[in-house]
Design a protein around this motif. Structure first.
Motif, PDB file in Angstrom:
ATOM      1  N   GLN A  98     -18.486 -18.242  12.884  1.00  0.00           N
ATOM      2  CA  GLN A  98     -18.297 -19.505  13.593  1.00  0.00           C
ATOM      3  C   GLN A  98     -17.187 -20.351  12.994  1.00  0.00           C
ATOM      4  N   LYS A  99     -16.488 -19.823  12.004  1.00  0.00           N
ATOM      5  CA  LYS A  99     -15.413 -20.563  11.375  1.00  0.00           C
ATOM      6  C   LYS A  99     -14.064 -19.964  11.750  1.00  0.00           C
ATOM      7  N   ALA A 100     -13.053 -20.833  11.805  1.00  0.00           N
ATOM      8  CA  ALA A 100     -11.685 -20.371  11.967  1.00  0.00           C
ATOM      9  C   ALA A 100     -10.976 -20.567  10.635  1.00  0.00           C
ATOM     10  N   MET A 101     -10.315 -19.506  10.187  1.00  0.00           N
ATOM     11  CA  MET A 101      -9.603 -19.554   8.920  1.00  0.00           C
ATOM     12  C   MET A 101      -8.108 -19.691   9.177  1.00  0.00           C
ATOM     13  N   LEU A 102      -7.452 -20.524   8.388  1.00  0.00           N
ATOM     14  CA  LEU A 102      -6.015 -20.712   8.473  1.00  0.00           C
ATOM     15  C   LEU A 102      -5.385 -20.050   7.257  1.00  0.00           C
ATOM     16  N   TYR A 103      -4.519 -19.067   7.501  1.00  0.00           N
ATOM     17  CA  TYR A 103      -3.829 -18.365   6.427  1.00  0.00           C
ATOM     18  C   TYR A 103      -2.407 -18.922   6.332  1.00  0.00           C
ATOM     19  N   VAL A 104      -2.009 -19.276   5.116  1.00  0.00           N
ATOM     20  CA  VAL A 104      -0.736 -19.959   4.889  1.00  0.00           C
ATOM     21  C   VAL A 104       0.119 -19.109   3.960  1.00  0.00           C
ATOM     22  N   LEU A 105       1.273 -18.672   4.454  1.00  0.00           N
ATOM     23  CA  LEU A 105       2.222 -17.927   3.634  1.00  0.00           C
ATOM     24  C   LEU A 105       3.225 -18.908   3.052  1.00  0.00           C
ATOM     25  N   ALA A 106       3.286 -18.972   1.726  1.00  0.00           N
ATOM     26  CA  ALA A 106       4.185 -19.897   1.044  1.00  0.00           C
ATOM     27  C   ALA A 106       4.760 -19.200  -0.185  1.00  0.00           C
ATOM     28  N   GLY A 107       6.044 -18.866  -0.125  1.00  0.00           N
ATOM     29  CA  GLY A 107       6.679 -18.193  -1.250  1.00  0.00           C
ATOM     30  C   GLY A 107       6.095 -16.805  -1.469  1.00  0.00           C
ATOM     31  N   ALA A 108       5.611 -16.573  -2.686  1.00  0.00           N
ATOM     32  CA  ALA A 108       5.060 -15.264  -3.045  1.00  0.00           C
ATOM     33  C   ALA A 108       3.538 -15.278  -3.039  1.00  0.00           C
ATOM     34  N   SER A 109       2.940 -16.203  -2.330  1.00  0.00           N
ATOM     35  CA  SER A 109       1.479 -16.258  -2.280  1.00  0.00           C
ATOM     36  C   SER A 109       1.028 -16.523  -0.855  1.00  0.00           C
ATOM     37  N   ILE A 110      -0.228 -16.233  -0.622  1.00  0.00           N
ATOM     38  CA  ILE A 110      -0.835 -16.494   0.670  1.00  0.00           C
ATOM     39  C   ILE A 110      -2.203 -17.110   0.434  1.00  0.00           C
ATOM     40  N   GLU A 111      -2.499 -18.186   1.168  1.00  0.00           N
ATOM     41  CA  GLU A 111      -3.741 -18.920   0.983  1.00  0.00           C
ATOM     42  C   GLU A 111      -4.635 -18.779   2.210  1.00  0.00           C
ATOM     43  N   ARG A 112      -5.937 -18.904   1.974  1.00  0.00           N
ATOM     44  CA  ARG A 112      -6.942 -18.879   3.041  1.00  0.00           C
ATOM     45  C   ARG A 112      -7.673 -20.224   3.026  1.00  0.00           C
ATOM     46  N   ARG A 113      -7.580 -20.955   4.139  1.00  0.00           N
ATOM     47  CA  ARG A 113      -8.166 -22.282   4.208  1.00  0.00           C
ATOM     48  C   ARG A 113      -9.118 -22.387   5.398  1.00  0.00           C
ATOM     49  N   ASP A 114     -10.088 -23.286   5.264  1.00  0.00           N
ATOM     50  CA  ASP A 114     -10.982 -23.597   6.362  1.00  0.00           C
ATOM     51  C   ASP A 114     -10.190 -24.422   7.374  1.00  0.00           C
TER      52      ASP A 114
ATOM     53  N   LEU B 255       7.323  -7.460   2.758  1.00  0.00           N
ATOM     54  CA  LEU B 255       7.886  -8.053   1.546  1.00  0.00           C
ATOM     55  C   LEU B 255       9.399  -7.846   1.504  1.00  0.00           C
ATOM     56  N   GLU B 256      10.081  -8.615   0.645  1.00  0.00           N
ATOM     57  CA  GLU B 256      11.533  -8.506   0.557  1.00  0.00           C
ATOM     58  C   GLU B 256      11.979  -7.168  -0.017  1.00  0.00           C
ATOM     59  N   THR B 257      11.075  -6.422  -0.608  1.00  0.00           N
ATOM     60  CA  THR B 257      11.379  -5.081  -1.102  1.00  0.00           C
ATOM     61  C   THR B 257      11.314  -4.031   0.005  1.00  0.00           C
ATOM     62  N   GLY B 258      10.898  -4.439   1.203  1.00  0.00           N
ATOM     63  CA  GLY B 258      10.735  -3.486   2.297  1.00  0.00           C
ATOM     64  C   GLY B 258       9.334  -2.919   2.369  1.00  0.00           C
ATOM     65  N   GLN B 259       8.486  -3.253   1.411  1.00  0.00           N
ATOM     66  CA  GLN B 259       7.102  -2.786   1.418  1.00  0.00           C
ATOM     67  C   GLN B 259       6.263  -3.622   2.392  1.00  0.00           C
ATOM     68  N   VAL B 260       5.118  -3.082   2.765  1.00  0.00           N
ATOM     69  CA  VAL B 260       4.141  -3.810   3.563  1.00  0.00           C
ATOM     70  C   VAL B 260       2.877  -3.956   2.720  1.00  0.00           C
ATOM     71  N   ALA B 261       2.428  -5.181   2.524  1.00  0.00           N
ATOM     72  CA  ALA B 261       1.203  -5.458   1.777  1.00  0.00           C
ATOM     73  C   ALA B 261       0.098  -5.815   2.770  1.00  0.00           C
ATOM     74  N   VAL B 262      -1.078  -5.221   2.560  1.00  0.00           N
ATOM     75  CA  VAL B 262      -2.207  -5.421   3.476  1.00  0.00           C
ATOM     76  C   VAL B 262      -3.406  -5.958   2.692  1.00  0.00           C
ATOM     77  N   PHE B 263      -4.070  -6.967   3.271  1.00  0.00           N
ATOM     78  CA  PHE B 263      -5.237  -7.596   2.665  1.00  0.00           C
ATOM     79  C   PHE B 263      -6.367  -7.624   3.685  1.00  0.00           C
ATOM     80  N   ASP B 264      -7.599  -7.772   3.174  1.00  0.00           N
ATOM     81  CA  ASP B 264      -8.703  -7.977   4.104  1.00  0.00           C
ATOM     82  C   ASP B 264      -8.811  -9.462   4.432  1.00  0.00           C
ATOM     83  N   GLU B 265      -9.829  -9.842   5.198  1.00  0.00           N
ATOM     84  CA  GLU B 265      -9.937 -11.226   5.660  1.00  0.00           C
ATOM     85  C   GLU B 265     -10.145 -12.216   4.519  1.00  0.00           C
ATOM     86  N   GLU B 266     -10.689 -11.746   3.392  1.00  0.00           N
ATOM     87  CA  GLU B 266     -10.908 -12.634   2.244  1.00  0.00           C
ATOM     88  C   GLU B 266      -9.780 -12.524   1.231  1.00  0.00           C
ATOM     89  N   LEU B 267      -8.676 -11.882   1.628  1.00  0.00           N
ATOM     90  CA  LEU B 267      -7.462 -11.712   0.820  1.00  0.00           C
ATOM     91  C   LEU B 267      -7.655 -10.778  -0.356  1.00  0.00           C
TER      92      LEU B 267
END
Length: 575
Positions: free
Chosen positions: A118-134, A167-179
């Protein structure tokens, strides 16, 4: 002692008497229990019954519309099948009221929405990190460091329940919903003469694989070509890679676009060439050239339209020459469904390099007349069914400040659904153009929000409840960034069919008022078990089971453990 008549279970007496047709009351009650259980488990409708009668059939049957809600720049999973195809359905329009703000250590590069329970999560890409917010409060729920900074132009995308970013290296990084990290692909080798990777496309999930495109740059920053690759969705192993030349008319720093096109991939590099790529081999199966450079002026036409030529996978495309075309992918080939010049009552129109917003058979482009000031623009309405039949394009909303992002189309309501366009200016101001449906060219824009000292960093995103998310950075060049959520206008809420995951979690959460960490309602299990056992007890007692049990206990006390097989209970008797 004879077994009491009222305790018999032979269908002739007692509380389990048969109803017409030979069905016992117990069977009837069991059927009722099954029906109630089915209603509890069935997805709850997100709209009033009066609205259901107005919905296209695809909205009732689409797994995409009723599945988990996801959205990123330029796309929402419920938009294709909404009441106004192409617009994101919302329960309320956004209001000027700020719901919450959150400061960031680095400027935001991209935003992604994902519904979880029942929650919507907001994922924020900033620089070299990614955040998960309510998304409702802005609270930080988790963060992950990327193996390397995200590639320029990278847009995190959900593929099933996994979040993928280039990523800038050409790689693809994959995470689950909880990062939690899932996998990181191997870095592709740079072509001969290339010094680095330039901009990337967003990841496209198709056929069990993840596909992406990268621009290879030489030491001077000039584009040498495009690297296209396909990775296994389960572990990132390479299926294939292909190196393609930059198309004709491409800008010096191409921004590639990769779009799912049926069983293929539509590749654009900003130039005048569109290419259709086979997902099994990476080979170009067909290509077509437009009159001018596309530079991002492309959007899916949507489904459920009455326009016959749009039955296949189709897009509306604008180019630098001032033309708008319908591009279709049919049987592994690309074709133009029609091309029209922009109507010029005065000086010719020039389309700005932003993707159009598409809603209810209309495409809305940012445009400016030749010779007009560079600090102003207008929204140009192009009716899709008019493309190829004459000049197209009518200004709507009046003159607006220079835009910083594409228009965002939302729809609120059911039978009386209203389409609204959100426009984000380079100054950070947000305007709303309401009532845009192709019928009222005189509709005016109203300013919704105007921050001071902030510049937009990303395209806006909207949640199903109507919350509008904006990412800005200080205009004075200071470090950091700011997330702002504009609250939905509850006074203007409507019974909009918004799709998404709304099943038993919704019912449990509404009754219990408490949610588990995963977003599911704590009342779900309790509600289901209570209803099941309550119905069982009702069936048991109404069927006379309690009285029969008391009779059996009394008989056994008097006759010991004899099972009573020699007892004459009469014909047809049964325990």
């Amino acid at each position: 002692m004879a077994y009491p008549k009222e305790h018999r279970a032979d269908g002739r007496a007692g509380g389990c008497a048969a109803v017409d047709g030979g069905m016992t009351r117990r069977a009837v009650l069991a059927g009722a229990a099954a029906a109630v259980g089915s209603m509890l488990a069935a997805p709850a409708r997100a709209q009033a019954a009066s609205a259901v009668e107005e919905l296209p059939e695809t909205m009732e049957t689409s797994a995409e519309f009723n599945g988990p809600y996801t959205a990123w720049a330029g796309y929402a999973s419920t938009a294709r099948h909404s009441i106004a195809s192409g617009a994101v359905p919302v329960k309320s329009p956004a209001s000027p009221e700020v719901a919450w703000t959150a400061g960031l250590a680095a400027p935001t590069d991209a935003l992604v929405l994902r519904q979880s329970g029942q929650k919507a999560m907001l994922y924020v890409l900033a620089g070299a990190s990614i955040e998960r917010r309510d998304a409702a409060t802005g609270d930080l729920l988790g963060a992950a460091e990327l193996p390397a900074p995200a590639c320029a132009g990278a847009q995190p995308v959900f593929a099933e329940a996994s979040l993928a970013v280039v990523l800038e290296t050409g790689q693809v990084a994959v995470f689950d919903e909880e990062l939690a990290p899932a996998w990181v692909s191997a870095a592709p080798a740079l072509p001969a003469g290339a010094a680095s990777w330039g901009m990337s496309s967003q990841v496209v999930s198709l056929g069990g694989a993840l596909h992406a495109a990268l621009v290879a740059l030489d030491a001077s920053g000039a584009a040498l070509g495009i690297e296209l690759f396909s990775l296994a969705g389960i572990d990132g192993s390479l299926f294939w890679s292909a190196r393609l030349p930059v198309g004709a008319g491409a800008p010096a720093s191409p921004a590639p676009r990769l779009i799912a096109a049926g069983e293929g991939l539509l590749l654009l590099d900003g130039g005048s060439t569109a290419r259709l790529v086979d997902i099994a081999s990476g080979e170009v199966s067909d290509e077509i050239m437009l009159a001018g450079a596309i530079e991002g002026r492309i959007a899916e036409c949507g489904t459920g339209l009455s326009v016959e030529p749009l039955a296949a996978a189709s897009w509306t495309v604008g180019d630098a020459s001032g033309s708008v075309s319908l591009l279709r992918a049919v049987d592994g080939r690309l074709e133009l469904g029609g091309t029209s010049a922009l109507a010029a009552a005065g000086a010719p129109w020039r389309l700005l390099p932003f993707a159009p917003a598409v809603a209810r058979g209309h495409a809305y482009f940012w445009a400016r007349r030749t010779g007009d000031p560079v600090d102003a623009a207008v929204c140009l309405d192009v009716a899709l069914d008019r493309i190829g039949a004459g000049e197209v394009g009518e200004p709507v909303g009046g003159e607006l400040p220079t835009p910083a992002a594409p228009l965002l189309a939302v729809v609120c309501g059911a039978s009386d659904a209203v389409v609204t366009l959100y426009a984000v200016a380079a100054s950070g101001a947000v305007a709303a153009i309401e009532g845009v449906d192709g019928a009222d060219a005189a509709c005016a824009a109203s300013e919704l929000w105007n921050p001071s000292g902030a510049i937009p960093r990303t395209e806006p995103l909207v949640n199903r409840d109507g919350t509008l998310f904006l990412a800005t950075a200080p205009s004075n060049g200071s470090k950091g960034g700011l997330l702002t959520a504009l609250a939905p206008d509850e006074a203007r809420s409507a019974a909009t069919p918004v799709g998404g995951s709304e099943g038993i979690d919704t019912l449990g959460s509404a009754l219990a008022g408490i949610t588990l960490p995963n977003g599911a309602g704590v009342g779900v299990g309790a509600l289901f078990l209570a209803a099941t056992f309550g119905l069982y007890a009702f069936i048991r007692n109404r069927g006379g089971r309690q009285r029969r049990d008391e009779g059996v206990d009394e008989w056994r006390e008097q006759h010991g453990e004899d099972d009573g097989d020699d007892l004459d209970r009469g014909p047809g008797a049964a325990w």
